[in-house]
Design a protein around this motif. Structure first.
Motif, PDB file in Angstrom:
ATOM      1  N   ARG A   8      34.475  47.539  37.643  1.00 22.13           N
ATOM      2  CA  ARG A   8      34.321  47.044  36.403  1.00 22.13           C
ATOM      3  C   ARG A   8      35.468  47.739  35.914  1.00 22.13           C
ATOM      4  N   ALA A   9      34.434  48.762  35.733  1.00 21.11           N
ATOM      5  CA  ALA A   9      35.817  49.883  34.714  1.00 21.11           C
ATOM      6  C   ALA A   9      36.689  50.134  34.500  1.00 21.11           C
ATOM      7  N   SER A  12      39.847  48.182  34.860  1.00 22.94           N
ATOM      8  CA  SER A  12      39.713  48.057  33.261  1.00 22.94           C
ATOM      9  C   SER A  12      40.905  49.155  33.299  1.00 22.94           C
ATOM     10  N   TYR A  13      40.637  50.240  33.730  1.00 26.39           N
ATOM     11  CA  TYR A  13      41.071  51.301  32.815  1.00 26.39           C
ATOM     12  C   TYR A  13      43.017  51.647  33.974  1.00 26.39           C
ATOM     13  N   GLY A  15      44.321  48.647  35.140  1.00 22.23           N
ATOM     14  CA  GLY A  15      45.383  48.361  34.227  1.00 22.23           C
ATOM     15  C   GLY A  15      45.394  48.598  33.011  1.00 22.23           C
ATOM     16  N   ALA A  16      44.848  48.934  32.272  1.00 20.41           N
ATOM     17  CA  ALA A  16      44.842  49.546  31.220  1.00 20.41           C
ATOM     18  C   ALA A  16      46.049  50.691  30.659  1.00 20.41           C
ATOM     19  N   VAL A  69      39.636  49.892  26.093  1.00 17.30           N
ATOM     20  CA  VAL A  69      40.544  48.423  26.569  1.00 17.30           C
ATOM     21  C   VAL A  69      38.804  48.278  26.936  1.00 17.30           C
ATOM     22  N   ALA A  71      36.452  45.906  28.796  1.00 15.72           N
ATOM     23  CA  ALA A  71      36.274  44.858  29.927  1.00 15.72           C
ATOM     24  C   ALA A  71      36.004  43.723  29.730  1.00 15.72           C
ATOM     25  N   ASP A  72      34.732  43.380  28.998  1.00 14.04           N
ATOM     26  CA  ASP A  72      34.309  42.120  28.684  1.00 14.04           C
ATOM     27  C   ASP A  72      34.913  41.591  27.230  1.00 14.04           C
ATOM     28  N   HIS A  75      39.329  42.058  28.345  1.00 17.86           N
ATOM     29  CA  HIS A  75      40.614  43.555  28.490  1.00 17.86           C
ATOM     30  C   HIS A  75      40.723  43.107  26.487  1.00 17.86           C
ATOM     31  N   ALA A 119      37.948  53.183  29.192  1.00 19.13           N
ATOM     32  CA  ALA A 119      37.773  51.973  29.891  1.00 19.13           C
ATOM     33  C   ALA A 119      36.512  51.197  29.487  1.00 19.13           C
ATOM     34  N   ALA A 121      32.716  48.851  30.484  1.00 11.52           N
ATOM     35  CA  ALA A 121      32.455  47.656  30.539  1.00 11.52           C
ATOM     36  C   ALA A 121      30.988  47.568  30.717  1.00 11.52           C
TER      37      ALA A 121
END
Ligand code: GLA
Length: 388
Positions: A8-9, A12-13, A15-16, A69, A71-72, A75, A119, A121
Protein backbone atom coordinates in the motif's frame (compact mmCIF):
# COMPACT_ATOMS: atom_id res chain seq x y z
CA UNK A 1 7.86 -10.88 0.08
CA UNK A 2 6.26 -7.56 0.92
CA UNK A 3 3.13 -7.40 3.10
CA UNK A 4 -0.13 -5.80 1.95
CA UNK A 5 0.73 -2.79 4.15
CA UNK A 6 4.11 -2.37 2.46
CA UNK A 7 2.47 -2.73 -0.95
CA UNK A 8 0.00 0.00 0.00
CA UNK A 9 2.85 2.40 0.83
CA UNK A 10 4.64 1.52 -2.42
CA UNK A 11 1.49 1.91 -4.54
CA UNK A 12 0.77 5.24 -2.90
CA UNK A 13 4.32 6.39 -3.68
CA UNK A 14 4.08 5.38 -7.35
CA UNK A 15 0.66 7.04 -7.58
CA UNK A 16 1.75 10.37 -6.11
CA UNK A 17 5.30 10.69 -7.44
CA UNK A 18 5.26 8.59 -10.62
CA UNK A 19 8.60 6.98 -9.75
CA UNK A 20 10.08 4.30 -7.49
CA UNK A 21 11.16 5.12 -3.90
CA UNK A 22 14.74 4.66 -2.81
CA UNK A 23 14.01 2.98 0.54
CA UNK A 24 11.17 1.43 2.49
CA UNK A 25 11.16 1.58 6.31
CA UNK A 26 8.81 0.74 9.16
CA UNK A 27 8.27 1.51 12.84
CA UNK A 28 5.93 -0.44 15.18
CA UNK A 29 3.25 0.51 17.70
CA UNK A 30 3.49 -0.78 21.26
CA UNK A 31 1.69 -2.29 24.19
CA UNK A 32 2.87 -1.67 27.73
CA UNK A 33 2.87 -4.73 30.01
CA UNK A 34 3.41 -2.66 33.19
CA UNK A 35 4.80 0.72 34.32
CA UNK A 36 2.13 3.32 33.60
CA UNK A 37 2.75 7.08 33.83
CA UNK A 38 6.17 6.28 35.27
CA UNK A 39 8.07 7.45 32.15
CA UNK A 40 7.75 11.20 32.75
CA UNK A 41 8.71 10.57 36.39
CA UNK A 42 12.11 9.31 35.14
CA UNK A 43 11.05 5.78 36.14
CA UNK A 44 10.70 2.30 34.61
CA UNK A 45 8.39 0.84 31.96
CA UNK A 46 8.08 -2.66 30.46
CA UNK A 47 6.51 -2.47 26.98
CA UNK A 48 6.94 -4.54 23.83
CA UNK A 49 6.71 -3.45 20.20
CA UNK A 50 3.75 -5.08 18.44
CA UNK A 51 3.04 -6.39 14.98
CA UNK A 52 1.26 -3.22 13.80
CA UNK A 53 3.37 -0.74 11.85
CA UNK A 54 3.72 2.57 10.09
CA UNK A 55 5.48 1.97 6.77
CA UNK A 56 7.12 4.78 4.77
CA UNK A 57 8.42 4.69 1.20
CA UNK A 58 10.87 7.55 0.65
CA UNK A 59 12.86 9.00 -2.24
CA UNK A 60 15.08 12.07 -2.63
CA UNK A 61 14.32 15.63 -3.85
CA UNK A 62 16.85 18.40 -4.18
CA UNK A 63 14.60 21.48 -4.16
CA UNK A 64 14.41 21.96 -0.38
CA UNK A 65 10.84 20.69 -0.17
CA UNK A 66 9.18 17.68 1.42
CA UNK A 67 6.10 16.18 -0.23
CA UNK A 68 4.06 13.63 1.69
CA UNK A 69 1.15 11.41 0.69
CA UNK A 70 -0.92 9.65 3.37
CA UNK A 71 -2.45 6.43 2.01
CA UNK A 72 -4.72 6.11 5.06
CA UNK A 73 -6.26 9.57 4.68
CA UNK A 74 -7.58 9.28 1.13
CA UNK A 75 -4.06 9.86 -0.27
CA UNK A 76 -4.08 13.37 1.22
CA UNK A 77 -1.03 15.42 0.29
CA UNK A 78 1.19 17.67 2.35
CA UNK A 79 3.97 19.85 0.99
CA UNK A 80 6.34 22.07 2.97
CA UNK A 81 9.66 23.86 2.71
CA UNK A 82 12.68 22.82 4.76
CA UNK A 83 14.10 25.54 6.99
CA UNK A 84 15.07 26.53 10.49
CA UNK A 85 11.42 26.78 11.45
CA UNK A 86 8.96 24.58 9.63
CA UNK A 87 5.41 25.90 9.61
CA UNK A 88 2.54 23.93 11.18
CA UNK A 89 0.06 22.17 8.90
CA UNK A 90 -2.81 23.10 11.20
CA UNK A 91 -5.72 21.16 12.69
CA UNK A 92 -7.27 20.11 9.36
CA UNK A 93 -4.47 17.61 8.74
CA UNK A 94 -3.33 16.66 12.24
CA UNK A 95 -1.30 13.70 10.89
CA UNK A 96 0.88 16.10 8.87
CA UNK A 97 2.19 17.86 11.98
CA UNK A 98 3.71 14.61 13.27
CA UNK A 99 5.63 14.37 9.99
CA UNK A 100 6.62 18.05 9.96
CA UNK A 101 7.67 17.88 13.62
CA UNK A 102 9.86 14.81 13.08
CA UNK A 103 11.48 16.40 9.99
CA UNK A 104 12.12 19.60 11.98
CA UNK A 105 13.84 17.66 14.77
CA UNK A 106 15.86 15.66 12.21
CA UNK A 107 17.13 18.90 10.64
CA UNK A 108 18.00 20.37 14.05
CA UNK A 109 19.98 17.19 14.74
CA UNK A 110 22.04 18.01 11.65
CA UNK A 111 20.67 15.53 9.11
CA UNK A 112 21.79 16.89 5.70
CA UNK A 113 18.34 16.65 4.10
CA UNK A 114 17.83 18.50 0.80
CA UNK A 115 14.27 17.39 0.21
CA UNK A 116 12.24 14.18 0.06
CA UNK A 117 9.07 12.47 -1.17
CA UNK A 118 7.30 10.25 1.37
CA UNK A 119 4.36 7.88 1.11
CA UNK A 120 2.93 6.67 4.43
CA UNK A 121 0.67 3.72 5.24
CA UNK A 122 -0.07 2.24 8.66
CA UNK A 123 -2.08 -0.43 10.42
CA UNK A 124 -1.56 0.65 14.05
CA UNK A 125 -5.15 1.14 15.26
CA UNK A 126 -5.65 4.89 15.78
CA UNK A 127 -7.01 6.32 19.01
CA UNK A 128 -6.69 2.94 20.73
CA UNK A 129 -3.70 3.80 22.90
CA UNK A 130 -1.29 1.63 20.88
CA UNK A 131 1.00 4.54 19.93
CA UNK A 132 0.17 5.16 16.29
CA UNK A 133 1.61 8.67 16.63
CA UNK A 134 4.94 7.49 18.07
CA UNK A 135 5.16 4.91 15.27
CA UNK A 136 4.64 7.71 12.72
CA UNK A 137 7.23 10.05 14.25
CA UNK A 138 9.84 7.29 14.60
CA UNK A 139 9.11 6.00 11.09
CA UNK A 140 9.73 9.48 9.64
CA UNK A 141 13.09 9.77 11.40
CA UNK A 142 14.03 6.23 10.33
CA UNK A 143 13.04 7.11 6.74
CA UNK A 144 15.28 10.20 6.71
CA UNK A 145 18.15 8.25 8.23
CA UNK A 146 17.83 5.39 5.71
CA UNK A 147 17.45 7.80 2.77
CA UNK A 148 20.63 9.64 3.78
CA UNK A 149 22.46 6.39 4.56
CA UNK A 150 23.62 7.58 7.97
CA UNK A 151 24.03 5.51 11.14
CA UNK A 152 23.16 8.46 13.37
CA UNK A 153 20.90 9.19 15.12
CA UNK A 154 21.10 5.88 17.02
CA UNK A 155 17.74 4.34 18.03
CA UNK A 156 17.51 5.88 21.53
CA UNK A 157 18.43 9.29 20.10
CA UNK A 158 15.78 8.86 17.41
CA UNK A 159 13.29 8.25 20.21
CA UNK A 160 14.33 11.50 21.90
CA UNK A 161 13.91 13.43 18.64
CA UNK A 162 10.51 11.83 18.06
CA UNK A 163 9.44 12.77 21.59
CA UNK A 164 10.67 16.33 20.98
CA UNK A 165 8.52 16.43 17.83
CA UNK A 166 5.48 15.49 19.89
CA UNK A 167 6.31 17.74 22.88
CA UNK A 168 7.59 20.82 21.10
CA UNK A 169 5.99 20.73 17.65
CA UNK A 170 2.66 18.91 18.06
CA UNK A 171 2.30 20.23 21.62
CA UNK A 172 1.52 17.04 23.55
CA UNK A 173 3.51 16.52 26.77
CA UNK A 174 3.99 12.73 26.52
CA UNK A 175 6.88 10.84 28.13
CA UNK A 176 9.44 8.81 26.17
CA UNK A 177 8.13 5.25 26.51
CA UNK A 178 6.23 5.02 23.22
CA UNK A 179 9.03 6.41 21.06
CA UNK A 180 11.70 4.36 22.86
CA UNK A 181 9.98 1.02 22.31
CA UNK A 182 9.08 1.89 18.71
CA UNK A 183 12.74 2.69 18.01
CA UNK A 184 14.43 0.03 20.17
CA UNK A 185 11.99 -2.93 20.40
CA UNK A 186 13.36 -6.50 20.20
CA UNK A 187 11.50 -9.39 18.58
CA UNK A 188 10.35 -11.98 21.12
CA UNK A 189 11.09 -9.69 24.07
CA UNK A 190 9.64 -7.01 26.29
CA UNK A 191 12.05 -4.21 27.20
CA UNK A 192 12.62 -2.82 30.65
CA UNK A 193 13.39 0.83 29.88
CA UNK A 194 15.02 3.11 32.40
CA UNK A 195 13.43 6.39 31.29
CA UNK A 196 16.22 8.41 32.92
CA UNK A 197 19.31 6.76 31.43
CA UNK A 198 17.45 5.27 28.43
CA UNK A 199 19.21 1.98 29.10
CA UNK A 200 17.20 -1.09 28.19
CA UNK A 201 17.17 -4.70 29.41
CA UNK A 202 15.25 -7.33 27.46
CA UNK A 203 13.03 -9.98 29.05
CA UNK A 204 11.94 -12.95 26.92
CA UNK A 205 8.37 -13.41 25.76
CA UNK A 206 8.60 -17.04 24.62
CA UNK A 207 6.43 -18.44 21.81
CA UNK A 208 4.16 -20.34 24.22
CA UNK A 209 3.18 -17.05 25.87
CA UNK A 210 0.44 -14.95 24.28
CA UNK A 211 0.24 -11.17 24.51
CA UNK A 212 -3.44 -10.34 24.20
CA UNK A 213 -4.67 -6.82 23.48
CA UNK A 214 -8.33 -6.05 23.98
CA UNK A 215 -9.78 -2.78 22.68
CA UNK A 216 -12.57 -1.69 25.03
CA UNK A 217 -14.13 0.60 22.39
CA UNK A 218 -14.45 3.21 25.14
CA UNK A 219 -13.85 6.63 23.58
CA UNK A 220 -10.90 8.29 25.21
CA UNK A 221 -12.35 11.64 26.31
CA UNK A 222 -10.44 14.48 28.06
CA UNK A 223 -7.22 12.52 27.68
CA UNK A 224 -4.86 15.45 27.20
CA UNK A 225 -6.14 17.58 30.07
CA UNK A 226 -6.28 14.64 32.51
CA UNK A 227 -2.79 13.53 31.41
CA UNK A 228 -1.33 16.98 31.95
CA UNK A 229 -3.07 17.26 35.33
CA UNK A 230 -1.47 13.96 36.44
CA UNK A 231 1.92 15.27 35.34
CA UNK A 232 1.45 18.44 37.38
CA UNK A 233 0.40 16.45 40.46
CA UNK A 234 3.50 14.25 40.17
CA UNK A 235 5.72 17.32 39.83
CA UNK A 236 4.07 18.87 42.87
CA UNK A 237 4.67 15.72 44.95
CA UNK A 238 8.32 15.60 43.84
CA UNK A 239 8.79 19.23 44.93
CA UNK A 240 7.36 18.58 48.40
CA UNK A 241 9.50 15.45 48.78
CA UNK A 242 12.58 17.40 47.70
CA UNK A 243 13.47 15.18 44.72
CA UNK A 244 13.83 16.12 41.05
CA UNK A 245 11.50 13.28 39.97
CA UNK A 246 9.35 10.75 41.84
CA UNK A 247 11.75 8.04 40.61
CA UNK A 248 14.04 9.18 43.43
CA UNK A 249 11.45 8.99 46.21
CA UNK A 250 10.80 5.98 48.45
CA UNK A 251 7.50 4.89 49.95
CA UNK A 252 8.90 5.60 53.42
CA UNK A 253 9.68 9.19 52.39
CA UNK A 254 6.19 9.61 51.00
CA UNK A 255 4.54 8.23 54.13
CA UNK A 256 6.65 10.54 56.29
CA UNK A 257 5.43 13.53 54.22
CA UNK A 258 1.78 12.50 54.35
CA UNK A 259 0.69 15.59 56.28
CA UNK A 260 2.27 17.97 53.75
CA UNK A 261 0.43 16.60 50.71
CA UNK A 262 -3.25 16.73 49.93
CA UNK A 263 -4.84 13.32 49.65
CA UNK A 264 -5.09 13.31 45.84
CA UNK A 265 -1.44 14.27 45.31
CA UNK A 266 -0.40 11.72 47.95
CA UNK A 267 -2.21 8.95 46.08
CA UNK A 268 -0.80 10.03 42.70
CA UNK A 269 2.72 9.78 44.16
CA UNK A 270 1.96 6.44 45.80
CA UNK A 271 0.95 5.03 42.41
CA UNK A 272 4.21 6.13 40.79
CA UNK A 273 6.46 4.90 43.60
CA UNK A 274 4.76 1.50 43.88
CA UNK A 275 4.43 1.14 40.09
CA UNK A 276 8.18 1.60 39.64
CA UNK A 277 8.79 -1.20 42.15
CA UNK A 278 6.21 -3.43 40.45
CA UNK A 279 7.80 -2.83 37.04
CA UNK A 280 11.25 -3.87 38.24
CA UNK A 281 9.72 -6.95 39.91
CA UNK A 282 7.79 -7.77 36.71
CA UNK A 283 10.98 -7.67 34.64
CA UNK A 284 12.47 -10.27 36.99
CA UNK A 285 9.31 -12.38 37.03
CA UNK A 286 9.17 -12.41 33.23
CA UNK A 287 12.86 -13.26 33.01
CA UNK A 288 12.35 -16.37 35.16
CA UNK A 289 9.04 -17.21 33.43
CA UNK A 290 6.98 -16.73 36.59
CA UNK A 291 3.49 -16.13 35.19
CA UNK A 292 1.58 -16.25 38.52
CA UNK A 293 3.80 -13.46 39.86
CA UNK A 294 3.27 -11.46 36.63
CA UNK A 295 -0.46 -11.88 37.19
CA UNK A 296 -0.26 -10.57 40.77
CA UNK A 297 1.83 -7.57 39.71
CA UNK A 298 -0.48 -6.72 36.80
CA UNK A 299 -3.53 -6.93 39.09
CA UNK A 300 -1.87 -4.66 41.66
CA UNK A 301 -0.92 -2.22 38.89
CA UNK A 302 -4.49 -2.06 37.67
CA UNK A 303 -5.84 -1.51 41.20
CA UNK A 304 -3.32 1.30 41.70
CA UNK A 305 -4.32 2.96 38.40
CA UNK A 306 -7.96 2.67 39.45
CA UNK A 307 -7.74 3.77 43.08
CA UNK A 308 -4.64 5.98 43.35
CA UNK A 309 -3.99 7.41 39.89
CA UNK A 310 -7.67 7.38 38.89
CA UNK A 311 -7.16 6.86 35.17
CA UNK A 312 -9.49 3.92 34.60
CA UNK A 313 -13.23 4.04 33.84
CA UNK A 314 -15.92 1.54 34.98
CA UNK A 315 -16.14 -0.28 31.63
CA UNK A 316 -12.35 -0.79 31.63
CA UNK A 317 -12.44 -2.08 35.23
CA UNK A 318 -15.16 -4.55 34.23
CA UNK A 319 -13.20 -5.69 31.17
CA UNK A 320 -10.02 -6.23 33.21
CA UNK A 321 -11.96 -8.23 35.84
CA UNK A 322 -13.38 -10.41 33.06
CA UNK A 323 -9.93 -10.94 31.54
CA UNK A 324 -8.40 -11.76 34.93
CA UNK A 325 -11.12 -14.29 35.65
CA UNK A 326 -10.79 -15.97 32.24
CA UNK A 327 -6.98 -16.05 32.39
CA UNK A 328 -6.80 -17.39 35.97
CA UNK A 329 -3.59 -17.61 38.00
CA UNK A 330 -1.27 -18.43 35.09
CA UNK A 331 -0.93 -14.86 33.77
CA UNK A 332 -2.74 -11.57 34.25
CA UNK A 333 -4.41 -8.49 32.82
CA UNK A 334 -4.56 -4.73 33.29
CA UNK A 335 -5.42 -1.54 31.46
CA UNK A 336 -2.52 -0.36 29.28
CA UNK A 337 -1.49 3.12 28.11
CA UNK A 338 -2.50 6.62 29.14
CA UNK A 339 -5.97 5.69 30.44
CA UNK A 340 -9.62 6.76 30.27
CA UNK A 341 -10.49 4.06 27.72
CA UNK A 342 -8.46 2.41 24.99
CA UNK A 343 -6.95 -1.05 25.44
CA UNK A 344 -6.28 -3.67 28.10
CA UNK A 345 -3.38 -6.12 27.93
CA UNK A 346 -3.37 -9.75 28.99
CA UNK A 347 -0.47 -12.17 29.38
CA UNK A 348 -1.39 -15.85 29.22
CA UNK A 349 -0.44 -19.29 27.92
CA UNK A 350 -0.77 -19.52 24.15
CA UNK A 351 -2.92 -22.66 24.41
CA UNK A 352 -5.46 -20.72 26.51
CA UNK A 353 -5.74 -17.78 24.10
CA UNK A 354 -8.67 -19.02 22.04
CA UNK A 355 -10.77 -19.89 25.10
CA UNK A 356 -9.99 -16.57 26.83
CA UNK A 357 -10.72 -14.57 23.66
CA UNK A 358 -14.09 -16.30 23.31
CA UNK A 359 -14.97 -15.54 26.96
CA UNK A 360 -14.13 -11.85 26.48
CA UNK A 361 -15.97 -11.58 23.17
CA UNK A 362 -19.14 -13.00 24.66
CA UNK A 363 -18.87 -11.37 28.10
CA UNK A 364 -18.00 -7.72 27.32
CA UNK A 365 -19.83 -4.83 25.65
CA UNK A 366 -18.77 -1.16 25.71
CA UNK A 367 -21.20 1.39 27.23
CA UNK A 368 -22.41 2.00 23.64
CA UNK A 369 -23.07 -1.72 23.18
CA UNK A 370 -20.04 -2.39 20.97
CA UNK A 371 -18.20 -5.73 21.16
CA UNK A 372 -14.51 -5.69 22.13
CA UNK A 373 -11.74 -6.14 19.59
CA UNK A 374 -9.29 -8.89 20.60
CA UNK A 375 -5.82 -9.22 19.08
CA UNK A 376 -3.19 -11.84 19.89
CA UNK A 377 0.06 -10.17 19.03
CA UNK A 378 3.78 -10.94 19.20
CA UNK A 379 6.74 -8.79 20.14
CA UNK A 380 8.57 -7.47 17.07
CA UNK A 381 11.74 -5.50 16.34
CA UNK A 382 11.86 -1.70 16.55
CA UNK A 383 12.17 0.63 13.56
CA UNK A 384 14.34 -0.31 10.61
CA UNK A 385 14.67 -0.52 6.83
CA UNK A 386 12.83 -3.16 4.77
CA UNK A 387 14.00 -4.73 1.56
CA UNK A 388 12.39 -3.17 -1.50
C1 GLA B 1 0.94 7.77 26.93
C2 GLA B 1 2.23 8.58 26.80
C3 GLA B 1 3.40 7.84 27.40
C4 GLA B 1 3.10 7.34 28.81
C5 GLA B 1 1.76 6.62 28.86
C6 GLA B 1 1.35 6.24 30.25
O1 GLA B 1 1.04 6.62 26.13
O2 GLA B 1 2.48 8.87 25.45
O3 GLA B 1 4.55 8.65 27.39
O4 GLA B 1 3.16 8.38 29.73
O5 GLA B 1 0.73 7.41 28.29
O6 GLA B 1 2.19 5.27 30.77
Amino acid sequence: MSTPLQQRALASYFGAFDSAPQVLVQAPGRVNLIGEHTDYNDGFVLPCAIDFHTVIAIGPRTDGRVRVVAADFGHALDDFALGDTIAHAGPRSAWADYVRGAVQMGLREGLPLRGANLAIAGDVPQGAGLSSSAALEVAVLQALKSLLGTTAPAPARMAQLAQAAENDFVGCRCGIMDQMISACGQAGHALLIDCRSLQTQAAPLPDDLAVMIVHSRVRRGLVDSAYNERRRQCEQAARVLGVSHLRDATLAQLLAAHGQLDDTVFRRARHIITENARTLAAHQALTRGDLPEMGRLMAASHASMRDDFEITVPAIDALVALMQQAIGADGGARMTGGGFGGCCVGLLREDQAERVAAAIESGYRSPDGEPPHVWITRAVDGAGPLSL
